[in-house]
Structures are given as structure tokens and as C-alpha cells.
Design a protein around this motif. Structure first.
Motif, short mmCIF file in Angstrom:
data_model
loop_
_atom_site.label_atom_id
_atom_site.label_comp_id
_atom_site.label_asym_id
_atom_site.label_seq_id
_atom_site.Cartn_x
_atom_site.Cartn_y
_atom_site.Cartn_z
N HIS A 1 0.84 -1.20 0.00
CA HIS A 1 0.00 0.00 0.00
C HIS A 1 0.88 1.25 0.00
O HIS A 1 1.81 1.38 0.81
CB HIS A 1 -0.90 0.00 1.24
CG HIS A 1 -2.02 0.99 1.17
ND1 HIS A 1 -2.83 1.14 0.06
CD2 HIS A 1 -2.46 1.91 2.07
CE1 HIS A 1 -3.72 2.09 0.29
NE2 HIS A 1 -3.51 2.57 1.50
N THR A 2 0.57 2.16 -0.91
CA THR A 2 1.41 3.36 -1.07
C THR A 2 0.87 4.59 -0.36
O THR A 2 1.60 5.54 -0.11
CB THR A 2 1.55 3.70 -2.57
OG1 THR A 2 0.25 4.00 -3.11
CG2 THR A 2 2.15 2.55 -3.34
N ASP A 3 -0.43 4.59 -0.03
CA ASP A 3 -1.09 5.82 0.42
C ASP A 3 -0.85 6.17 1.88
O ASP A 3 -1.05 7.32 2.27
CB ASP A 3 -2.60 5.72 0.18
CG ASP A 3 -2.97 5.98 -1.27
OD1 ASP A 3 -2.04 5.95 -2.10
OD2 ASP A 3 -4.14 6.21 -1.57
N ALA A 4 -0.47 5.20 2.71
CA ALA A 4 -0.31 5.49 4.13
C ALA A 4 0.58 4.43 4.79
O ALA A 4 0.33 3.24 4.64
CB ALA A 4 -1.67 5.54 4.83
N PHE A 5 1.61 4.89 5.48
CA PHE A 5 2.40 4.01 6.33
C PHE A 5 3.10 4.85 7.39
O PHE A 5 3.10 6.08 7.33
CB PHE A 5 3.38 3.15 5.53
CG PHE A 5 4.41 3.90 4.73
CD1 PHE A 5 5.72 4.01 5.16
CD2 PHE A 5 4.09 4.45 3.49
CE1 PHE A 5 6.69 4.65 4.41
CE2 PHE A 5 5.04 5.10 2.72
CZ PHE A 5 6.35 5.21 3.18
N THR A 6 3.67 4.17 8.38
CA THR A 6 4.26 4.85 9.52
C THR A 6 5.77 4.64 9.56
O THR A 6 6.25 3.53 9.31
CB THR A 6 3.66 4.33 10.84
OG1 THR A 6 2.24 4.59 10.84
CG2 THR A 6 4.28 5.02 12.05
N MET A 7 6.48 5.70 9.87
CA MET A 7 7.91 5.63 10.17
C MET A 7 8.16 6.39 11.46
O MET A 7 7.30 7.15 11.90
CB MET A 7 8.74 6.24 9.03
CG MET A 7 8.61 5.51 7.71
SD MET A 7 9.69 6.17 6.39
CE MET A 7 11.32 5.74 7.03
N TRP A 8 9.31 6.16 12.07
CA TRP A 8 9.67 6.99 13.23
C TRP A 8 11.13 7.41 13.16
O TRP A 8 11.95 6.75 12.52
CB TRP A 8 9.33 6.33 14.56
CG TRP A 8 9.96 4.99 14.88
CD1 TRP A 8 9.35 3.78 14.83
CD2 TRP A 8 11.29 4.75 15.37
NE1 TRP A 8 10.22 2.79 15.24
CE2 TRP A 8 11.40 3.35 15.58
CE3 TRP A 8 12.39 5.56 15.66
CZ2 TRP A 8 12.58 2.75 16.07
CZ3 TRP A 8 13.56 4.97 16.13
CH2 TRP A 8 13.65 3.59 16.33
N VAL A 9 11.41 8.54 13.78
CA VAL A 9 12.75 9.13 13.81
C VAL A 9 13.05 9.53 15.25
O VAL A 9 12.16 9.96 15.98
CB VAL A 9 12.84 10.38 12.89
CG1 VAL A 9 14.27 10.86 12.78
CG2 VAL A 9 12.26 10.10 11.52
N ALA A 10 14.29 9.37 15.66
CA ALA A 10 14.70 9.75 17.02
C ALA A 10 16.10 10.34 16.99
O ALA A 10 16.84 10.18 16.02
CB ALA A 10 14.65 8.53 17.94
N GLY A 11 16.45 11.02 18.08
CA GLY A 11 17.82 11.49 18.23
C GLY A 11 18.04 12.92 17.82
O GLY A 11 17.18 13.78 18.01
N GLY A 12 19.23 13.19 17.23
CA GLY A 12 19.72 14.53 17.00
C GLY A 12 18.76 15.51 16.37
O GLY A 12 18.50 15.45 15.18
#
Length: 502
Positions: free
Chosen positions: A424-435
Motif C-alpha cells: 500500500h502506497t497511500d499510508a504508512f508509519t515511520m519513526w525518527v529519534a535522536g539529534g
């Protein structure tokens, strides 16, 4: 006598090679091009004898492409650890809680979600598939995390979620290329190559960009996802192994001393230097640097890639098994590499393609098992970086190449034997942390079924622009001239995701 004949034969071949059309054209190009390149590559001054005096006028950067450079402006981060889950994990079982989707479980998919849409495998009218995990809120931020990730739920206040990521590629190879290089087609430099090109690396005894894989396979897009594209090859990722020798042929053969090895490399590089002065090809400088880097790596790599000497509490924290190829071992190695001054560490973990074709590819069993492999180590990585004071200037990125549908996959119109979701291209989750990342932030909202982003949508180019910004670059000005025009990682798009920047 035979040796003399062999030498004479090799000399004859060498003479003939210089008379081939290929060599003729190369010499023509290099000699004519040299007229234009001379002011750039060579200094020119008049000596005391009145004759023109020429010599290489190269900067330290030319002679050492990995020499450290300051960013254009003060970035919050100095290094990146990127955790890519190859195959695309389901956001609907991990982070994007949709109780309304549960109410539609096993019902026919609404026509509004299918009209004008194209999927990789879904055909006809599929059934809706409710979340297969149990969700609850965690931390002061109240982030929704499923029971698939019990360890990660304890560190959610350290990360910023991007809940409405989207892409325009629904096949693994092109989508992975797009996520890692900013283009779904071969030939573009990877994110790690861009960062290493722009900043060099602190530790001159180690590569600036190291790649570690787990899961038994490399990504579908192959090694191009950490390639240097049109940048000099010295900036491509160097793949190391967490099992066996970290780099093949790291040890010298029997009878080869360090002094002899040094003399051999010096002789090779002297020949390369003469070739460069004749032709002016910058790839020759990259080759010289790589020979010298390989020589230095023989001393540094065995130490930094050895996790056996880590204290027992660290092994317990990460869940490592020394001597094995695993995501846990790679997370610990990533911390050690960043601690030693490596600029970019890229981890690829294969096995996240949950179509429901078998048990390992199901979202209720296979996905849960994959989460068990990464939950503890990725959480430990954040905690370990934080306790060492490294998280404040290290970016940690987690995600796949696209998301998963809220419908159950019915490959070619047939119900699968296990529960699974299509690409699926329309919605997905990522996360970022740190600097430089705002702790506990959540950006982006999807609709009630997790099908599409409805607010604060973010593209792959937006993510890249933001990561470059945190490293000290304006993504619109960070370019490399190739084939007559300036190229950049974000192509002609990309906006900063300002709400996740601290």
C-alpha cells in the motif's frame, strides 16, 4: 627461458593495447579535455628558468575524499543509523490504531476504497481485515503501540512518529530504491552516500558508510540501495558481516607481513597516481583512497566489529548472540561504529513482506515473530545511545518502503490460506529519534481505516529533506553536477517536516 618469453609476450601485448581504438579515443579525449581541465587540476606558474612549471594543485579533499568537512550550517546530528525493514511492515498492526477498521472485519471492502485504485495483488472485491494486534497508549506522549512491541512501548517518548507517509511505488525494488536514493530507478546515490560525500567521516581508519544486513537476504533492490550512483565510488556503502570475518579477505595470506603489504600498496598506488596524472579521472583517486583505507581497516575493523568483549548487561539489553548473523548483533555493532566515528550505518532486515501466503508471511504469526527479533534490540539501541550521550547527535530512522492495505489480500481474487495484507502506497508509519528530533511528537493523521492520509501527509522527499536539514544541509542547495545539470537527493521536491524538529 620460459619466463623471459612470457615477459616479452606481455610487453608485446602492452604495446598493442596502446594502439587499439579504445586507447586512441581515450588519449584523444584526455589530451583535448586536458586543455580545459588543466587550470582546474594543475597549477601553472613560471619558474626561475622562464619555463612553465606544472604540478598537481589538489586540495586535501581531492587527495582524501573522506576527509571530514563541516556542514554548511550547524546541524543537530553528526551521524545516522537507519533501520530499514525490507518488505514493509504493517503499520496497522504496530502503530496506527484503527478501532473502526475492527468493526468492518471480514466485510466486503467499500467501493470508495477500490475505485480507480491499482494494487500489487488484490483483485476484485477483497474483505476488510481488522487489526490483529492489541493496542494501548504508552508514555507521557500517549503514543499508540501494539502488544507486538512491548519493549519499544517503553521508549516511545524518545521518538517522533510520521503517521501519514506516502510513496508512489508499490513494488519492493523500486520502492526501496526510492526510499534510499530518492528515485525508483537505478543510478542515483543513496542517502548514506550523499551524507558521506557532504561531510566525510571522522575516523579515517574506517569507512564513512557501513552496511549491515540480517534476515538471510539482501533487499529486493540489491546493493544499489547503498550504492554511490554518479558520486565517486568511495562514497558507496561498505557491507560488513556480523558472522565470520566482518570483511572478506581481511587477514593477509600466510607469509605476507604488514611491511610487505604496505610496500605492495605503495607500488600499486604509485602506478595509479601516474595514471591519474596522465588521464585526470577522479575515480583513480577514489581507487587510491580505497587501497589505503583497506590497509588501515585491517587494524581497526577486527576490534570495532567484535562484540564478544561487551559487558554481559549490554548483551542482555540487546539480546545479542555473538557469532550469529542477527538484527540484535547489528544494532550493537551500529552503536559501536557510530561511537568510533563512522558517519552512516545502514541496517537492512529482510522478511517483512506479509502477504499471507504462508505462516511466516502472515500478519498474526509471521509479523509477530519478526517483531520479537527487532523489538528488544532497536529499543536497546535508543537506550544505549542515550546513556552514552550519543543520541543527542545521532539520528535513528526506522521504517519500510511502503505500507499495508486495510483489506485482506486476495491474490488473483482468491482468499489466502493465512491472514495478510497487500502493498500500500497511500499510508504508512515511520519513526525518527535522536539529534534534533522533537521527542514524543506525532505528525500525520490517516482516515478511520488507515487507508489514506487526511492531514499532515509526508512524502519520501520530505523525509530526506528533513534528515539532511538535521545533518546541516539545505536540501535544495546540496547538489552534485552530473550530465549537464545539478542533481540532489530530493530531486525537485521536498519540504521540511518542521513539527518534528526540536
Amino acid at each position: 627461458m620460459k619466463n623471459l618469453e612470457k615477459l616479452l609476450s606481455e610487453l608485446q601485448v602492452q604495446k598493442l593495447q596502446t594502439q587499439t581504438r579504445r586507447h586512441f579515443l581515450r588519449d584523444c579525449v584526455s589530451k583535448v579535455g586536458g586543455l580545459a581541465l588543466a587550470p582546474l587540476l594543475f597549477g601553472c606558474e613560471i619558474g626561475k628558468d622562464g619555463q612553465a612549471k606544472t604540478g598537481l594543485n589538489l586540495s586535501e579533499r581531492d587527495l582524501n575524499p573522506l576527509a571530514p568537512l563541516p556542514p554548511p550550517f550547524a546541524g543537530k546530528a553528526k551521524s545516522i543509523i537507519y533501520l530499514h525493514m525490507a518488505g514493509a511492515p504493517s503499520q496497522l498492526e504496530l502503530f496506527d490504531f484503527k478501532p473502526e477498521l475492527a468493526k468492518l472485519h471480514d466485510q466486503d471492502c467499500p467501493e470508495s476504497l477500490l475505485e480507480g485504485r491499482k494494487f500489487a495483488f488484490i483483485r476484485g472485491v477483497p474483505k476488510m481485515l481488522g487489526p490483529q494486534a492489541t493496542f494501548s497508549q504508552h508514555g507521557q506522549s500517549g503514543a499508540w503501540v501494539s502488544d507486538y512491541l512491548p519493549h519499544f512501548s517503553k521508549v516511545v517518548d524518545e521518538v517522533a512518529f510520521l503517521k501519514a507517509m506516502h510513496t508512489d511505488q508499490f513494488n519492493h525494488g523500486p520502492a526501496q530504491l526510492f526510499m534510499q536514493t530518492g528515485s525508483p530507478r537505478l543510478g542515483r546515490p543513496s542517502l548514506g552516500s550523499w551524507v558521506t560525500y557532504g561531510l566525510g567521516t571522522v575516523n579515517q581508519n574506517l569507512p564513512g558508510f557501513v552496511v549491515l544486513t540480517s534476515g538471510g537476504k539482501t533487499p529486493d533492490a540489491g546493493k544499489s540501495v547503498w550504492g554511490s550512483g554518479f558520486l565517486p565510488s568511495v562514497y558507496q556503502g561498505v557491507q560488513c558481516r556480523s558472522k565470520g570475518d566482518p570483511v572478506l579477505y581481511l587477514e593477509d595470506p600466510s607469509g605476507m607481513s604488514r611491511d610487505l603489504k604496505k610496500n605492495v600498496i605503495s607500488a600499486i598506488n604509485q602506478a595509479n597516481q601516474e595514471d591519474f596524472e596522465s588521464i585526470g579521472d577522479p575515480e583513480i583517486l577514489a581507487r587510491i583512497n580505497q587501497f589505503e583505507m583497506a590497509y588501515r581497516m585491517q587494524i581497526e575493523v577486527p576490534e570495532v566489529m567484535n562484540i564478544n568483549d561487551e559487558p554481559e548487561y549490554i548483551h542482555q539489553l540487546y539480546g545479542t548472540q555473538p557469532g550469529e548473523e542477527s538484527f540484535a548483533n547489528n544494532c550493537l555493532l551500529a552503536r559501536k561504529l557510530v561511537e568510533k566515528g563512522v558517519r552512516v550505518v545502514q541496517l537492512y532486515d529482510w522478511g517483512w513482506d506479509t502477504h499471507g501466503t504462508d505462516k511466516d508471511g502472515s500478519i498474526d504469526m509471521g509479523l509477530r515473530n519478526k517483531c520479537r527479533q527487532i523489538d528488544r534490540p532497536m529499543s536497546a539501541l535508543l537506550l544505549d545511545l542515550k546513556q552514552r550521550g550519543l543520541l543527542e547527535d545521532t539520528l535513528v530512522v526506522w521504517g519500510g518502503e511502503f505500507g499495508r492495505t486495510p483489506m485482506q489480500e486476495n491474490r488473483e481474487g482468491k482468499v489466502q490460506g493465512f491472514k495478510g495484507r497487500d502493498h500500500h502506497t497511500d499510508a504508512f508509519t515511520m519513526w525518527v529519534a535522536g539529534g534534533g528530533v522533537r521527542k514524543g511528537a506525532s505528525y500525520g493523521i490517516t482516515d478511520d481505516f488507515g487507508f489514506s492520509g487526511v492531514d499532515e501527509r509526508t512524502s519520501v522527499h520530505d523525509l530526506h529533506a528533513t534528515l539532511l536539514h538535521l545533518m546541516g544541509f539545505d536540501h535544495e542547495k546540496f547538489t552534485y553536477d552530473f550530465q549537464g545539470r545539478p542533481f540532489r537527493l530530493t530531486d525537485v521536491e521536498g519540504e521540511l517536516i518542521r513539527k518534528i524538529i526540536a
